[in-house]
Design a protein around this motif. Structure first.
Motif, PDB file in Angstrom:
ATOM      1  N   GLU A 103     -30.818  35.600  13.487  1.00 49.35           N
ATOM      2  CA  GLU A 103     -32.101  35.844  12.846  1.00 49.35           C
ATOM      3  C   GLU A 103     -33.101  36.462  13.814  1.00 49.35           C
ATOM      4  O   GLU A 103     -33.911  37.311  13.424  1.00 49.35           O
ATOM      5  CB  GLU A 103     -32.651  34.531  12.272  1.00 49.35           C
ATOM      6  N   GLN A 104     -33.039  36.050  15.088  1.00 46.35           N
ATOM      7  CA  GLN A 104     -33.946  36.612  16.085  1.00 46.35           C
ATOM      8  C   GLN A 104     -33.648  38.093  16.315  1.00 46.35           C
ATOM      9  O   GLN A 104     -34.565  38.906  16.436  1.00 46.35           O
ATOM     10  CB  GLN A 104     -33.829  35.831  17.401  1.00 46.35           C
ATOM     11  N   ALA A 105     -32.356  38.426  16.364  1.00 45.65           N
ATOM     12  CA  ALA A 105     -31.982  39.835  16.533  1.00 45.65           C
ATOM     13  C   ALA A 105     -32.452  40.671  15.349  1.00 45.65           C
ATOM     14  O   ALA A 105     -32.962  41.792  15.517  1.00 45.65           O
ATOM     15  CB  ALA A 105     -30.473  39.958  16.714  1.00 45.65           C
ATOM     16  N   ALA A 106     -32.287  40.136  14.129  1.00 47.00           N
ATOM     17  CA  ALA A 106     -32.747  40.861  12.940  1.00 47.00           C
ATOM     18  C   ALA A 106     -34.266  40.987  12.935  1.00 47.00           C
ATOM     19  O   ALA A 106     -34.816  42.037  12.556  1.00 47.00           O
ATOM     20  CB  ALA A 106     -32.280  40.138  11.677  1.00 47.00           C
ATOM     21  N   TYR A 107     -34.965  39.942  13.366  1.00 45.95           N
ATOM     22  CA  TYR A 107     -36.431  39.967  13.431  1.00 45.95           C
ATOM     23  C   TYR A 107     -36.922  41.035  14.405  1.00 45.95           C
ATOM     24  O   TYR A 107     -37.833  41.810  14.099  1.00 45.95           O
ATOM     25  CB  TYR A 107     -36.932  38.584  13.823  1.00 45.95           C
ATOM     26  N   GLY A 127     -46.860  46.643   3.899  1.00 47.26           N
ATOM     27  CA  GLY A 127     -45.917  45.562   3.631  1.00 47.26           C
ATOM     28  C   GLY A 127     -46.181  44.335   4.470  1.00 47.26           C
ATOM     29  O   GLY A 127     -47.007  44.326   5.386  1.00 47.26           O
ATOM     30  N   ARG A 128     -45.457  43.279   4.173  1.00 47.62           N
ATOM     31  CA  ARG A 128     -45.627  42.009   4.863  1.00 47.62           C
ATOM     32  C   ARG A 128     -45.029  42.080   6.263  1.00 47.62           C
ATOM     33  O   ARG A 128     -43.931  42.611   6.464  1.00 47.62           O
ATOM     34  CB  ARG A 128     -44.947  40.904   4.066  1.00 47.62           C
ATOM     35  N   VAL A 129     -45.766  41.529   7.220  1.00 49.23           N
ATOM     36  CA  VAL A 129     -45.291  41.503   8.601  1.00 49.23           C
ATOM     37  C   VAL A 129     -44.136  40.511   8.704  1.00 49.23           C
ATOM     38  O   VAL A 129     -44.231  39.381   8.206  1.00 49.23           O
ATOM     39  CB  VAL A 129     -46.430  41.099   9.561  1.00 49.23           C
ATOM     40  N   PRO A 130     -42.998  40.883   9.318  1.00 50.74           N
ATOM     41  CA  PRO A 130     -41.866  39.953   9.455  1.00 50.74           C
ATOM     42  C   PRO A 130     -42.275  38.690  10.208  1.00 50.74           C
ATOM     43  O   PRO A 130     -43.031  38.738  11.181  1.00 50.74           O
ATOM     44  CB  PRO A 130     -40.834  40.762  10.240  1.00 50.74           C
ATOM     45  N   GLN A 131     -41.775  37.566   9.739  1.00 52.97           N
ATOM     46  CA  GLN A 131     -42.073  36.284  10.361  1.00 52.97           C
ATOM     47  C   GLN A 131     -40.945  35.899  11.312  1.00 52.97           C
ATOM     48  O   GLN A 131     -39.767  36.060  10.980  1.00 52.97           O
ATOM     49  CB  GLN A 131     -42.248  35.196   9.303  1.00 52.97           C
ATOM     50  N   PRO A 132     -41.289  35.387  12.488  1.00 47.63           N
ATOM     51  CA  PRO A 132     -40.234  35.002  13.434  1.00 47.63           C
ATOM     52  C   PRO A 132     -39.436  33.811  12.922  1.00 47.63           C
ATOM     53  O   PRO A 132     -39.985  32.948  12.218  1.00 47.63           O
ATOM     54  CB  PRO A 132     -41.023  34.637  14.707  1.00 47.63           C
ATOM     55  N   PRO A 133     -38.161  33.751  13.230  1.00 46.33           N
ATOM     56  CA  PRO A 133     -37.342  32.617  12.766  1.00 46.33           C
ATOM     57  C   PRO A 133     -37.696  31.341  13.511  1.00 46.33           C
ATOM     58  O   PRO A 133     -38.263  31.366  14.606  1.00 46.33           O
ATOM     59  CB  PRO A 133     -35.913  33.071  13.088  1.00 46.33           C
ATOM     60  N   THR A 134     -37.347  30.231  12.916  1.00 45.52           N
ATOM     61  CA  THR A 134     -37.613  28.915  13.509  1.00 45.52           C
ATOM     62  C   THR A 134     -36.329  28.387  14.141  1.00 45.52           C
ATOM     63  O   THR A 134     -35.302  28.296  13.457  1.00 45.52           O
ATOM     64  CB  THR A 134     -38.104  27.935  12.442  1.00 45.52           C
ATOM     65  N   PRO A 135     -36.371  28.028  15.420  1.00 45.25           N
ATOM     66  CA  PRO A 135     -35.151  27.505  16.054  1.00 45.25           C
ATOM     67  C   PRO A 135     -34.867  26.070  15.620  1.00 45.25           C
ATOM     68  O   PRO A 135     -35.723  25.381  15.057  1.00 45.25           O
ATOM     69  CB  PRO A 135     -35.486  27.572  17.554  1.00 45.25           C
ATOM     70  N   GLY A 136     -33.664  25.638  15.911  1.00 45.65           N
ATOM     71  CA  GLY A 136     -33.284  24.257  15.642  1.00 45.65           C
ATOM     72  C   GLY A 136     -32.643  24.069  14.281  1.00 45.65           C
ATOM     73  O   GLY A 136     -32.732  24.935  13.393  1.00 45.65           O
ATOM     74  N   ALA A 137     -31.990  22.927  14.135  1.00 46.19           N
ATOM     75  CA  ALA A 137     -31.320  22.604  12.869  1.00 46.19           C
ATOM     76  C   ALA A 137     -32.348  22.219  11.812  1.00 46.19           C
ATOM     77  O   ALA A 137     -33.369  21.613  12.109  1.00 46.19           O
ATOM     78  CB  ALA A 137     -30.327  21.460  13.077  1.00 46.19           C
TER      79      ALA A 137
END
Length: 332
Positions: A103-107, A127-137
């Motif tokens: 997800e980080q690479a795609a972000y 358009g909407r600014v991409p949101q960074p992914p959240t780490p962890g389970a």
């Protein structure tokens, strides 16, 4: 080898194929699944019980211990469960780390694309600014304690079951399975590139596949471009067709394509032609009947083995049995 025998007996030319997938039950129950959130709650509960048992064992008189109860046995039972929960949590955390990396690479790729558009256009991208992914389970992340490599998937008729996603590339002329494989992915969209790689790895003396047909679950612009790059004409539905279309649509032809048409536009045009519609219509009478016969006639509705590698071998064996059965009919 089976494909080569079919070619030598002139049962098919392997020029046009259909791709589809079907959810097949794993050798595990969805009730054996454990979510990360429930694992944490259960872990806290068991640790509290361990402390209570340790306090009970520290009493010298032993009068508070119920008759027939062994404090060491109760402690061991909870320690075994805590170890199993810790192992399950570690595996879920490892999966979450892999997911976060993807997800980080795609972000970062989306941010780079936005930055490039800003440079080209000279203004801030809309358009909407991409949101960074959240780490962890996540609390909803699940693992099955019986077969940890299976996944909970939606099944036909509604509901969810513990399954694997069995894929098959079927020759439209003979209904012979050219490529069987199994994936843990629920979404079929990620299976086109693996299909192309497997097709390229087939023996060189087999005819080159010229056309691949798939339903809308496999559609993406990248998949269309990937097929075009290896010289395979894609016929991937871009959406669901309306029921009972106007009769004149069956005999109509689309307008000519512009010279600078993209691969997706060319495929969309192809699907609207009478020839393209006829080719796509073959999908429902090729790959879907293969799955139906394997499940309903041959009786294969659930894997007997566990683990992705074992399940892959089992599905290959099932498709081999189907191919032999089909070739016997074609040679009769």
């Amino acid at each position: 080898q089976v494909l080569q025998v079919a070619r030598e007996n002139r049962l098919t030319q392997f020029g046009r194929v259909s791709l589809d997938g079907s959810k097949i039950h794993a050798n595990a129950s969805r009730h054996s699944a454990l979510s990360y959130g429930h694992a944490e709650a259960l872990e806290a509960h068991l640790k509290a019980e361990v402390q209570q048992l340790l306090a009970l064992a520290a009493q010298t008189d032993g009068e508070s211990v119920p008759d027939g109860m062994s404090v060491p046995a109760e402690l061991q039972r909870r320690e075994v469960r805590l170890a199993a929960i810790a192992q399950a949590k570690a595996k879920l955390e490892a999966r979450a780390a892999e997911r976060f990396a993807e997800e980080q690479a795609a972000y970062e790729a989306k941010l780079e694309a936005r930055a490039q558009r800003a440079v080209v256009t000279g203004r801030k991208p809309g358009g909407r600014v991409p949101q960074p992914p959240t780490p962890g389970a996540r609390p909803t992340d699940q693992i099955n304690l019986t077969d940890e490599e299976s996944r909970i998937m939606p099944v036909a008729g509604g509901g969810f079951e513990q399954c694997y996603n069995a894929q098959a590339v079927v020759d439209t002329a003979s209904l012979i399975v050219m490529l069987p494989w199994v994936t843990q992915e629920v979404n079929d969209k990620q299976q086109v590139v693996p299909m192309l790689e497997r097709l390229q790895a087939l023996p060189a003396d087999l005819n080159q596949v010229e056309q691949a047909v798939a339903d809308t679950g496999y559609f993406s612009a990248n998949n269309v471009a990937a097929c075009a790059q290896v010289g395979i004409e894609p016929l991937i539905a871009m959406g669901r067709d309306a029921h009972h279309p106007q009769w004149s649509e069956r005999f109509s032809e689309p307008a000519d394509l512009p010279a600078d048409a993209t691969p997706v536009q060319r495929m969309q045009h192809r699907l609207k032609t009478r020839k393209g519609r006829a080719a796509y219509a073959l999908r429902k009478q090729t790959v879907e009947p293969v799955f139906g016969i394997i499940k309903s006639v041959m009786g294969f509705r659930q894997f007997l083995t566990r683990g992705l590698d074992n399940v892959q071998n089992e599905w290959t064996l099932v498709c081999l049995a189907w191919n032999l059965k089909r070739m016997a009919v074609l040679c009769a």
